[in-house]
Motif scaffolding. Structure first.
Motif, mmCIF file in Angstrom:
data_model
loop_
_atom_site.group_PDB
_atom_site.id
_atom_site.type_symbol
_atom_site.label_atom_id
_atom_site.label_comp_id
_atom_site.label_asym_id
_atom_site.label_seq_id
_atom_site.Cartn_x
_atom_site.Cartn_y
_atom_site.Cartn_z
ATOM 1 N N GLY A 165 0.832 -1.196 0.000
ATOM 2 C CA GLY A 165 0.000 0.000 0.000
ATOM 3 C C GLY A 165 0.862 1.238 0.000
ATOM 4 O O GLY A 165 2.086 1.180 0.087
ATOM 5 N N LYS A 166 0.206 2.366 -0.113
ATOM 6 C CA LYS A 166 0.904 3.640 -0.148
ATOM 7 C C LYS A 166 1.104 4.150 1.267
ATOM 8 O O LYS A 166 0.178 4.157 2.068
ATOM 9 N N VAL A 167 2.308 4.574 1.595
ATOM 10 C CA VAL A 167 2.636 5.087 2.913
ATOM 11 C C VAL A 167 2.812 6.594 2.806
ATOM 12 O O VAL A 167 3.697 7.070 2.100
ATOM 13 N N GLU A 168 1.952 7.319 3.485
ATOM 14 C CA GLU A 168 2.019 8.771 3.467
ATOM 15 C C GLU A 168 2.853 9.266 4.649
ATOM 16 O O GLU A 168 3.561 8.495 5.302
ATOM 17 N N ALA A 169 2.731 10.567 4.947
ATOM 18 C CA ALA A 169 3.489 11.158 6.042
ATOM 19 C C ALA A 169 3.081 10.528 7.362
ATOM 20 O O ALA A 169 1.933 10.163 7.570
ATOM 21 N N GLY A 170 4.020 10.423 8.255
ATOM 22 C CA GLY A 170 3.767 9.809 9.551
ATOM 23 C C GLY A 170 4.373 8.439 9.687
ATOM 24 O O GLY A 170 4.531 7.949 10.797
ATOM 25 N N GLY A 171 4.708 7.804 8.568
ATOM 26 C CA GLY A 171 5.381 6.515 8.611
ATOM 27 C C GLY A 171 4.621 5.466 9.403
ATOM 28 O O GLY A 171 3.507 5.075 9.041
ATOM 29 N N PRO A 172 5.180 4.993 10.514
ATOM 30 C CA PRO A 172 4.505 3.955 11.310
ATOM 31 C C PRO A 172 3.121 4.384 11.796
ATOM 32 O O PRO A 172 2.212 3.563 11.877
ATOM 33 N N TYR A 173 2.973 5.679 12.130
ATOM 34 C CA TYR A 173 1.653 6.138 12.571
ATOM 35 C C TYR A 173 0.633 5.988 11.457
ATOM 36 O O TYR A 173 -0.511 5.565 11.695
ATOM 37 N N PHE A 174 1.009 6.330 10.232
ATOM 38 C CA PHE A 174 0.079 6.201 9.109
ATOM 39 C C PHE A 174 -0.351 4.750 8.924
ATOM 40 O O PHE A 174 -1.531 4.462 8.704
ATOM 41 N N VAL A 175 0.599 3.840 9.037
ATOM 42 C CA VAL A 175 0.289 2.416 8.861
ATOM 43 C C VAL A 175 -0.694 1.945 9.930
ATOM 44 O O VAL A 175 -1.691 1.274 9.643
ATOM 45 N N ILE A 176 -0.431 2.312 11.183
ATOM 46 C CA ILE A 176 -1.289 1.847 12.278
ATOM 47 C C ILE A 176 -2.667 2.484 12.204
ATOM 48 O O ILE A 176 -3.693 1.806 12.340
ATOM 49 N N SER A 177 -2.713 3.788 11.969
ATOM 50 C CA SER A 177 -3.999 4.478 11.988
ATOM 51 C C SER A 177 -4.891 4.066 10.827
ATOM 52 O O SER A 177 -6.120 4.062 10.968
ATOM 53 N N ARG A 178 -4.316 3.697 9.684
ATOM 54 C CA ARG A 178 -5.139 3.325 8.536
ATOM 55 C C ARG A 178 -5.535 1.860 8.571
ATOM 56 O O ARG A 178 -6.327 1.426 7.740
ATOM 57 N N ASN A 179 -5.008 1.096 9.491
ATOM 58 C CA ASN A 179 -5.392 -0.309 9.608
ATOM 59 C C ASN A 179 -6.155 -0.611 10.900
ATOM 60 O O ASN A 179 -7.032 -1.473 10.901
ATOM 61 N N LEU A 180 -5.827 0.081 11.985
ATOM 62 C CA LEU A 180 -6.496 -0.143 13.255
ATOM 63 C C LEU A 180 -7.386 1.017 13.670
ATOM 64 O O LEU A 180 -8.045 0.932 14.711
ATOM 65 N N GLY A 181 -7.401 2.083 12.901
ATOM 66 C CA GLY A 181 -8.228 3.222 13.247
ATOM 67 C C GLY A 181 -7.397 4.358 13.819
ATOM 68 O O GLY A 181 -6.340 4.134 14.430
ATOM 69 N N PRO A 182 -7.857 5.599 13.634
ATOM 70 C CA PRO A 182 -7.068 6.755 14.098
ATOM 71 C C PRO A 182 -6.959 6.835 15.608
ATOM 72 O O PRO A 182 -6.007 7.419 16.118
ATOM 73 N N GLU A 183 -7.936 6.294 16.357
ATOM 74 C CA GLU A 183 -7.839 6.358 17.804
ATOM 75 C C GLU A 183 -6.660 5.530 18.310
ATOM 76 O O GLU A 183 -5.844 5.998 19.111
#
Length: 462
Positions: free
Chosen positions: A77-95
């Protein structure tokens, strides 16, 4: 060109970084920090060469598995700004992503404090002749605060200036590593002694563990593992820059894994060279033993120690504000809205939702409706379904109008119901695009500098 670290110029005119400059060098510089020069030989004297090798491999295995997980997500998938945070938030939710991202932000920021304190300790122990103690004099506090402010100013200027300064720092570090390895090899062959003597040469004196009390603390394997572990946690330095990478899905896996492999090899080589050659008492008492035996002059390694700490702190201060800006741009925690990227930053429009039949295919994995692009294809399709007597089948009713585009903010998706990869990636472009290719802004950098400066007031590296 990407493998060689060349910068690519996209349509927007912004310069992007390749694998070498964007991921490999930041990770290498962040990993080769203060622990290698100031603590690794001391750990070898306590745990022995066998125990120290076990410590290195345990820590390296942990980061290697983490890098494999990050690479698996980055390549799918595409990884935007935030790196690990982007990966976690887009798979487990922003909370969930915000909670984990804030912890990661604090860890990255405090790491900058550790590196700056290490640089100050190396500066006064190596050049000022100060005696190492648990006390931290006022001059060291002021030096650490000034160094932190200078690094923050470099980060504020821009990524290009950070890369230019980081290249100089890393060159000195690699030169110092070469000098300390050459020095111990010549010392083993009695061809060069540096500031050590012949009595300091004792082969195979540090193979097995020999834990001793030092500074009033009785050390053991677990405590030494805790001391060494921060030296391998710099693997996120490249993924933190995902917003300025030309191809994050390619650069993050290659650069991160290559940096882990190289640094692990260097750590093991240093452990066995110094553990097999230098006497046990020297490794325990002389914290700058790598500089004392360096060839051709100890000054090179002393300078390399300072540059390694400063360079690692620079990488931490570069990634932490961008991570905070990515968290703030999602809006899951309104109190962080002041640290979002500047409003005049170029923003990308959210990706248009796919047609209804493609959404069904993307969300269920099965194409349920045929893709009809014109009336002629519809007519030809209907003529294939006829009654036995040749009469045409009654035309089916027209399909319902397509659903209106679903606009979902990051706050509307809970962490317990992860969205499909296609939909979550499209959503991520709208929420994190403002921080994907621009500087984080001075509010995020100012907060990072403030948080990183607090440990400088608390005490020494110990």
């Amino acid at each position: 060109a990407d493998d060689k670290g060349a910068e690519a110029a996209p349509a927007g005119g912004e310069e992007k970084l390749g694998t070498f400059k964007g991921v490999f060098l930041p990770c290498l510089q962040n990993i080769l920090g203060v622990i290698l020069f100031l603590r690794l030989c001391w750990i070898t004297g306590q745990a022995g060469a066998l125990g120290a090798t076990g410590i290195v491999l345990i820590c390296a295995t942990s980061t290697f598995l983490t890098a494999l997980s990050l690479s698996a997500v980055a390549t799918n998938g595409k990884v935007e700004a935030g790196g690990p945070y982007f990966v976690i938030s887009r798979n487990l939710g922003p909370e969930v992503g915000t909670a984990v991202g804030l912890l990661f932000y604090l860890g990255t920021t405090i790491a900058a404090s550790m590196y700056v304190l290490g640089a100050v300790e190396a500066l006064y122990d190596g050049f000022a002749g100060a005696t190492r103690s648990a006390d931290f004099p006022l001059r060291s506090v002021l030096t650490a605060l000034a160094m932190m402010a200078l690094l923050a100013a470099i980060v504020h200027v821009g990524v290009k200036q950070v890369n230019a300064a980081a290249s100089v720092f890393l060159s000195i570090v690699l030169l110092s590593v070469f000098c300390l390895i050459m020095g111990i090899l010549l010392f083993a062959g009695d061809a060069y002694s540096g500031e050590l003597g012949g009595a300091d040469r004792d082969f195979f004196d540090n193979v097995k563990p020999n834990f001793e009390e030092d500074d009033g603390v009785q050390w053991d394997f677990r405590s030494l593992l805790a001391i060494f572990y921060p030296s391998v946690t710099g693997i996120m330095a490249g993924s933190n820059r995902s917003g300025v990478l030309a191809t994050p899905s390619k650069s993050i896996p290659l650069g991160t894994l290559a940096a882990i492999a190289l640094t692990t090899f260097l750590y093991v080589v240093v452990v066995w060279l110094y553990g097999l050659v230098v006497a046990h008492d020297v490794l325990i008492e002389e914290k700058l033993v790598v500089a004392l035996v360096a060839w051709p002059s100890p000054i090179i390694v002393k300078l390399g120690i300072i540059m390694s700490c400063v360079g690692a702190a620079l990488q931490s201060l570069t990634g932490a504000p961008r991570l905070l800006a990515a968290i703030a741009s999602d809006g899951a925690l309104p109190v962080l809205s002041a640290f979002a990227p500047p409003s005049d930053a170029p923003k990308q429009k959210p990706a248009a939702p796919p047609p209804a039949e493609e959404r069904l295919e993307g969300e269920s994995g099965v194409q349920l409706l045929p893709k009809v692009s014109s009336g002629s294809r519809l007519s030809s399709l209907l003529t294939q379904f006829q009654k036995p007597d040749g009469a045409d089948v009654e035309a089916p009713p027209p399909p319902p109008p397509p659903e209106p585009p679903r606009t979902a903010s990051p706050r509307s998706r809970g962490g317990s119901h992860p969205a499909s990869p296609r939909f979550s990636t499209a959503l991520g472009r709208s929420s994190a695009a403002s921080a994907s290719s621009v500087d984080a802004g001075w509010p995020a950098l100012a907060l990072t500098w403030f948080v990183a400066s607090i440990p400088c007031l608390a005490g020494a590296l110990n």
